[in-house]
Design a protein around this motif. Structure first.
Motif, PDB file in Angstrom:
ATOM      1  N   LEU A  54       0.820  -1.203   0.000  1.00 23.80           N
ATOM      2  CA  LEU A  54       0.000   0.000   0.000  1.00 23.80           C
ATOM      3  C   LEU A  54       0.857   1.257   0.000  1.00 23.80           C
ATOM      4  N   ALA A  55       2.009   1.196   0.691  1.00 24.42           N
ATOM      5  CA  ALA A  55       2.897   2.351   0.760  1.00 24.42           C
ATOM      6  C   ALA A  55       3.680   2.532  -0.524  1.00 24.42           C
ATOM      7  N   ASP A  56       4.142   1.415  -1.106  1.00 25.12           N
ATOM      8  CA  ASP A  56       4.964   1.478  -2.321  1.00 25.12           C
ATOM      9  C   ASP A  56       4.863   0.137  -3.042  1.00 25.12           C
ATOM     10  N   PRO A  57       4.005   0.031  -4.065  1.00 24.46           N
ATOM     11  CA  PRO A  57       3.843  -1.256  -4.758  1.00 24.46           C
ATOM     12  C   PRO A  57       5.150  -1.819  -5.302  1.00 24.46           C
ATOM     13  N   ALA A  58       6.091  -0.953  -5.672  1.00 21.78           N
ATOM     14  CA  ALA A  58       7.366  -1.436  -6.220  1.00 21.78           C
ATOM     15  C   ALA A  58       8.261  -2.017  -5.133  1.00 21.78           C
ATOM     16  N   GLY A  59       7.913  -1.768  -3.866  1.00 23.55           N
ATOM     17  CA  GLY A  59       8.788  -2.204  -2.785  1.00 23.55           C
ATOM     18  C   GLY A  59       8.548  -3.624  -2.314  1.00 23.55           C
ATOM     19  N   VAL A  60       7.568  -4.321  -2.876  1.00 22.15           N
ATOM     20  CA  VAL A  60       7.247  -5.661  -2.378  1.00 22.15           C
ATOM     21  C   VAL A  60       7.935  -6.759  -3.178  1.00 22.15           C
ATOM     22  N   ASP A  61       8.667  -6.385  -4.225  1.00 22.02           N
ATOM     23  CA  ASP A  61       9.351  -7.413  -4.999  1.00 22.02           C
ATOM     24  C   ASP A  61      10.507  -7.991  -4.191  1.00 22.02           C
ATOM     25  N   PHE A  62      10.817  -9.249  -4.426  1.00 17.98           N
ATOM     26  CA  PHE A  62      11.894  -9.912  -3.709  1.00 17.98           C
ATOM     27  C   PHE A  62      12.429 -11.024  -4.599  1.00 17.98           C
ATOM     28  N   PHE A  63      13.596 -11.534  -4.237  1.00 15.72           N
ATOM     29  CA  PHE A  63      14.234 -12.583  -5.025  1.00 15.72           C
ATOM     30  C   PHE A  63      14.102 -13.925  -4.317  1.00 15.72           C
ATOM     31  N   THR A  64      13.851 -14.956  -5.103  1.00 19.49           N
ATOM     32  CA  THR A  64      13.925 -16.328  -4.610  1.00 19.49           C
ATOM     33  C   THR A  64      15.019 -17.045  -5.390  1.00 19.49           C
ATOM     34  N   ALA A  65      15.626 -18.030  -4.769  1.00 17.94           N
ATOM     35  CA  ALA A  65      16.770 -18.715  -5.374  1.00 17.94           C
ATOM     36  C   ALA A  65      16.424 -20.162  -5.690  1.00 17.94           C
ATOM     37  N   ASP A  66      17.047 -20.673  -6.721  1.00 17.13           N
ATOM     38  CA  ASP A  66      16.894 -22.074  -7.090  1.00 17.13           C
ATOM     39  C   ASP A  66      18.202 -22.534  -7.730  1.00 17.13           C
ATOM     40  N   HIS A  67      18.428 -23.839  -7.738  1.00 16.10           N
ATOM     41  CA  HIS A  67      19.638 -24.403  -8.326  1.00 16.10           C
ATOM     42  C   HIS A  67      19.290 -25.685  -9.082  1.00 16.10           C
ATOM     43  N   LEU A  68      19.979 -25.914 -10.178  1.00 17.93           N
ATOM     44  CA  LEU A  68      19.785 -27.142 -10.942  1.00 17.93           C
ATOM     45  C   LEU A  68      21.060 -27.436 -11.726  1.00 17.93           C
ATOM     46  N   HIS A  69      21.094 -28.598 -12.354  1.00 22.34           N
ATOM     47  CA  HIS A  69      22.210 -28.981 -13.226  1.00 22.34           C
ATOM     48  C   HIS A  69      21.648 -29.322 -14.604  1.00 22.34           C
ATOM     49  N   VAL A  70      22.270 -28.749 -15.632  1.00 23.92           N
ATOM     50  CA  VAL A  70      21.915 -29.078 -17.003  1.00 23.92           C
ATOM     51  C   VAL A  70      22.952 -30.067 -17.509  1.00 23.92           C
ATOM     52  N   ASP A  71      22.536 -31.300 -17.730  1.00 21.86           N
ATOM     53  CA  ASP A  71      23.460 -32.354 -18.152  1.00 21.86           C
ATOM     54  C   ASP A  71      23.570 -32.377 -19.675  1.00 21.86           C
ATOM     55  N   LEU A  72      24.790 -32.096 -20.151  1.00 22.73           N
ATOM     56  CA  LEU A  72      25.113 -32.265 -21.555  1.00 22.73           C
ATOM     57  C   LEU A  72      25.824 -33.604 -21.721  1.00 22.73           C
ATOM     58  N   GLU A  73      26.116 -34.008 -22.931  1.00 22.50           N
ATOM     59  CA  GLU A  73      26.759 -35.304 -23.140  1.00 22.50           C
ATOM     60  C   GLU A  73      28.146 -35.359 -22.518  1.00 22.50           C
ATOM     61  N   TYR A  74      28.813 -34.219 -22.429  1.00 19.32           N
ATOM     62  CA  TYR A  74      30.207 -34.177 -22.001  1.00 19.32           C
ATOM     63  C   TYR A  74      30.430 -33.360 -20.736  1.00 19.32           C
ATOM     64  N   LEU A  75      29.364 -32.810 -20.153  1.00 25.14           N
ATOM     65  CA  LEU A  75      29.543 -31.861 -19.052  1.00 25.14           C
ATOM     66  C   LEU A  75      28.231 -31.671 -18.304  1.00 25.14           C
ATOM     67  N   ALA A  76      28.318 -31.544 -16.978  1.00 31.99           N
ATOM     68  CA  ALA A  76      27.165 -31.151 -16.164  1.00 31.99           C
ATOM     69  C   ALA A  76      27.367 -29.693 -15.765  1.00 31.99           C
ATOM     70  N   VAL A  77      26.458 -28.831 -16.181  1.00 31.82           N
ATOM     71  CA  VAL A  77      26.594 -27.389 -15.963  1.00 31.82           C
ATOM     72  C   VAL A  77      25.683 -26.964 -14.815  1.00 31.82           C
ATOM     73  N   PRO A  78      26.248 -26.523 -13.680  1.00 32.27           N
ATOM     74  CA  PRO A  78      25.406 -26.028 -12.595  1.00 32.27           C
ATOM     75  C   PRO A  78      24.826 -24.661 -12.940  1.00 32.27           C
ATOM     76  N   VAL A  79      23.554 -24.480 -12.650  1.00 36.65           N
ATOM     77  CA  VAL A  79      22.858 -23.231 -12.940  1.00 36.65           C
ATOM     78  C   VAL A  79      22.177 -22.745 -11.663  1.00 36.65           C
ATOM     79  N   ALA A  80      22.484 -21.521 -11.275  1.00 33.50           N
ATOM     80  CA  ALA A  80      21.805 -20.879 -10.149  1.00 33.50           C
ATOM     81  C   ALA A  80      20.833 -19.851 -10.703  1.00 33.50           C
ATOM     82  N   LEU A  81      19.656 -19.771 -10.113  1.00 38.66           N
ATOM     83  CA  LEU A  81      18.654 -18.805 -10.556  1.00 38.66           C
ATOM     84  C   LEU A  81      18.296 -17.865  -9.415  1.00 38.66           C
ATOM     85  N   ALA A  82      18.235 -16.588  -9.717  1.00 43.04           N
ATOM     86  CA  ALA A  82      17.741 -15.577  -8.784  1.00 43.04           C
ATOM     87  C   ALA A  82      16.506 -14.955  -9.433  1.00 43.04           C
TER      88      ALA A  82
END
Length: 232
Positions: A54-82
């Protein structure tokens, strides 16, 4: 007169604001690993967030985090998301409309990105001014690559839905280089290690009628090259 000197009264509303600010800082410092603090947050924080909106609609945004691995044939790539509010909305669209797992949505683009970073690393190796003179480098192999996606958005054009992923990368590449032997007596082969970092953009698009499938198109590119140090 000094505000703290005798005779200078502090207004009640100022005392209230100062006390309220101190209280919020103490609350924010509490650990959610404590069960009583976690219960209190779950019970009372929604009302505080609503008041903030109510005071500031733009002020309620926030970040959540997640993590996963993308498996390629030759490499597992860790990916972090914010994920901010827009990013969470994009992920909801992917889950509920496209129904494509995030790993599958990213895989082809991550594969393209690894190749783009490798090509950039090779160009950096060959472009270095070394005492041995110019070198020719093979496309280096990716030993490890970490991705952090910090911005996700989506758009629609007719029946095509596109999700874009922007973020940072860092990692290590290695490969062989060839250069003239001292005195011009043939060629010499050595190895090169390249530490890489920068930013990337990745996108994937689907036809809206093709629910649950892989992206119809996807790609990625290096948008900023931060560094590449080479040892030979």
């Amino acid at each position: 007169m000094n505000p703290s000197s005798p005779g200078r009264e502090t207004r009640p509303e100022a005392q209230s604001a100062t006390g309220f600010g101190s209280y919020l800082r103490r609350v924010n410092a509490d650990s959610l690993h404590d069960n009583s603090a976690r219960t209190a947050f779950l019970s009372h924080a929604p009302a505080i967030v609503q008041k903030l909106a109510l005071a500031d609609p733009a002020g309620v945004d926030f970040f959540t985090a997640d993590h996963l691995h993308v498996d390629l044939e030759y490499l597992a790539v860790p990916v972090a998301l914010a994920l901010n509010q827009r990013g969470r909305t994009a992920m909801t669209v992917r889950t509920e409309i496209i129904r494509c797992p995030l790993v599958d949505a990213l895989r082809s683009g991550v594969h393209t990105l690894v190749g783009a970073v490798a090509e950039q690393a090779r160009g950096s190796i060959e472009g270095m001014d070394l005492p041995i003179g110019p070198v020719n480098a093979e496309e280096p192999q990716c030993d490890d690559l970490d991705l952090t996606i910090d911005e996700i958005d989506f758009s629609r054009a007719n029946d095509e839905l596109t999700i874009t992923f922007d973020g940072a990368f860092s990692g290590h590449f290695s490969g062989s280089v060839v250069f003239d032997a001292p005195g011009g007596d043939g060629l010499m082969v050595s190895s090169a290690d390249s530490e890489v970092a920068g930013r990337f953009a990745l996108w994937a698009s689907w036809q809206l009628g093709a629910v649950g499938g892989l992206p119809a198109e996807s790609s990625a590119e290096v948008t900023h090259w931060a560094r590449s140090s080479v040892l030979i």
